[in-house]
Design an enzyme around this catalytic site. Sequence first.
Site, PDB file in Angstrom:
ATOM      1  N   HIS A  54       0.836  -1.206   0.000  1.00 24.14           N
ATOM      2  CA  HIS A  54       0.000   0.000   0.000  1.00 24.14           C
ATOM      3  C   HIS A  54       0.867   1.252   0.000  1.00 24.14           C
ATOM      4  CE1 HIS A  54       0.746  -0.750   4.270  1.00 24.14           C
ATOM      5  NE2 HIS A  54       0.265   0.437   4.595  1.00 24.14           N
ATOM      6  N   HIS A  56       1.356   3.905   1.964  1.00 27.19           N
ATOM      7  CA  HIS A  56       1.949   4.600   3.115  1.00 27.19           C
ATOM      8  C   HIS A  56       3.478   4.589   3.025  1.00 27.19           C
ATOM      9  CE1 HIS A  56      -1.978   3.961   5.586  1.00 27.19           C
ATOM     10  NE2 HIS A  56      -2.053   5.000   4.787  1.00 27.19           N
ATOM     11  N   ASP A  58       5.950   4.220   4.973  1.00 22.58           N
ATOM     12  CA  ASP A  58       6.795   3.206   5.616  1.00 22.58           C
ATOM     13  C   ASP A  58       6.729   1.861   4.896  1.00 22.58           C
ATOM     14  OD1 ASP A  58       4.117   3.061   6.625  1.00 22.58           O
ATOM     15  OD2 ASP A  58       4.781   1.882   8.342  1.00 22.58           O
ATOM     16  N   HIS A  59       5.980   1.807   3.798  1.00 18.00           N
ATOM     17  CA  HIS A  59       5.920   0.606   2.961  1.00 18.00           C
ATOM     18  C   HIS A  59       6.403   0.912   1.535  1.00 18.00           C
ATOM     19  CE1 HIS A  59       3.703  -1.862   5.939  1.00 18.00           C
ATOM     20  NE2 HIS A  59       3.399  -0.659   6.378  1.00 18.00           N
ATOM     21  N   HIS A 112      -7.654  -0.433   5.154  1.00 22.05           N
ATOM     22  CA  HIS A 112      -6.556   0.384   5.675  1.00 22.05           C
ATOM     23  C   HIS A 112      -6.221   1.466   4.647  1.00 22.05           C
ATOM     24  CE1 HIS A 112      -3.092   1.208   8.217  1.00 22.05           C
ATOM     25  NE2 HIS A 112      -2.296   1.142   7.152  1.00 22.05           N
ATOM     26  N   ASP A 135      -0.528  -4.077   5.950  1.00 20.18           N
ATOM     27  CA  ASP A 135      -1.217  -3.581   7.143  1.00 20.18           C
ATOM     28  C   ASP A 135      -2.701  -3.940   7.127  1.00 20.18           C
ATOM     29  OD1 ASP A 135       1.225  -2.543   7.832  1.00 20.18           O
ATOM     30  OD2 ASP A 135       0.605  -0.447   7.837  1.00 20.18           O
ATOM     31  N   HIS A 174       4.282  -5.406  10.221  1.00 23.15           N
ATOM     32  CA  HIS A 174       4.820  -4.852  11.474  1.00 23.15           C
ATOM     33  C   HIS A 174       4.904  -5.919  12.557  1.00 23.15           C
ATOM     34  CE1 HIS A 174       4.502  -0.495  10.463  1.00 23.15           C
ATOM     35  NE2 HIS A 174       3.503  -0.900   9.693  1.00 23.15           N
TER      36      HIS A 174
END
Length: 258
Positions: A54, A56, A58-59, A112, A135, A174
């Site tokens: 996705h 975001h 941090d991905h 998400h 996530d 995570h």
Amino acid sequence: MQILHIPCLEDNYSYMIIDEATKDAAVVDPVEPHKILSVAQENGANLKLVLTTHHHWDHAGGNEKIKQLIPEIKIYGGAVDNVKGCTEKVENGDRFSLGADINILSLHTPCHTKGHICYYVTAKEGDDPAVFTGDTLFVAGCGRFFEGTAENMYQSLCVTLGSLPKPTRVYCGHEYTVKNLQFALTVEPDNGKISQKLAWAEQKRKSDLPTIPSTIDEELETNPFMRVDLPELQEKVGCKSPVEAMKEIRQRKDNWRG
């Protein structure tokens, strides 16, 4: 099929999937590209694909850098998710392959984010399948409903992912397992499988080892968000339908201070 954990940032995981016959490799959510490249070198792997779950940061935040470092790499991402650096937009049911033996199926799991994709990975020989869930599904938990509804998450978790073969290994984005299991016990205090898994997860983390992968089977036994079809769980949270229970449990988790 070899799968390597690559811890990134504070509690993220990237994963490298290596086809052992050809040494061709895919990497899931490579947020720290230089770390990914050194793991590839150590393992003699040829990076061919990026699988982005996705948008975001941090991905997907390492995608443009990894494209600079390996210009020919293909970067997969959800068709409606606006993933940075994406060269191959995928939708639910799209299939592609890695090396000689590995097949990858895209599963659209919105909530998400609207375009969140999980990647279901199978090898021709022997290995149990694996699913990379970003996530959407965590061990004993799920992602926050940033761009979707409880209905979306019910479909994504309980219908789409819940129907995968039970031995499927679950690799999530995570390391949240201990907190998720502590919360799960507040929902089902008498679920012995949650207590057992919590004790196991705490030992793993004390040794600085990952609690991942789980399996779809384990999630159906210990993850409250994947158990909302059960009348006894609905009763515990004062709800009369799976979607209502999904919404209620997510609200409780959002407000929980464990």
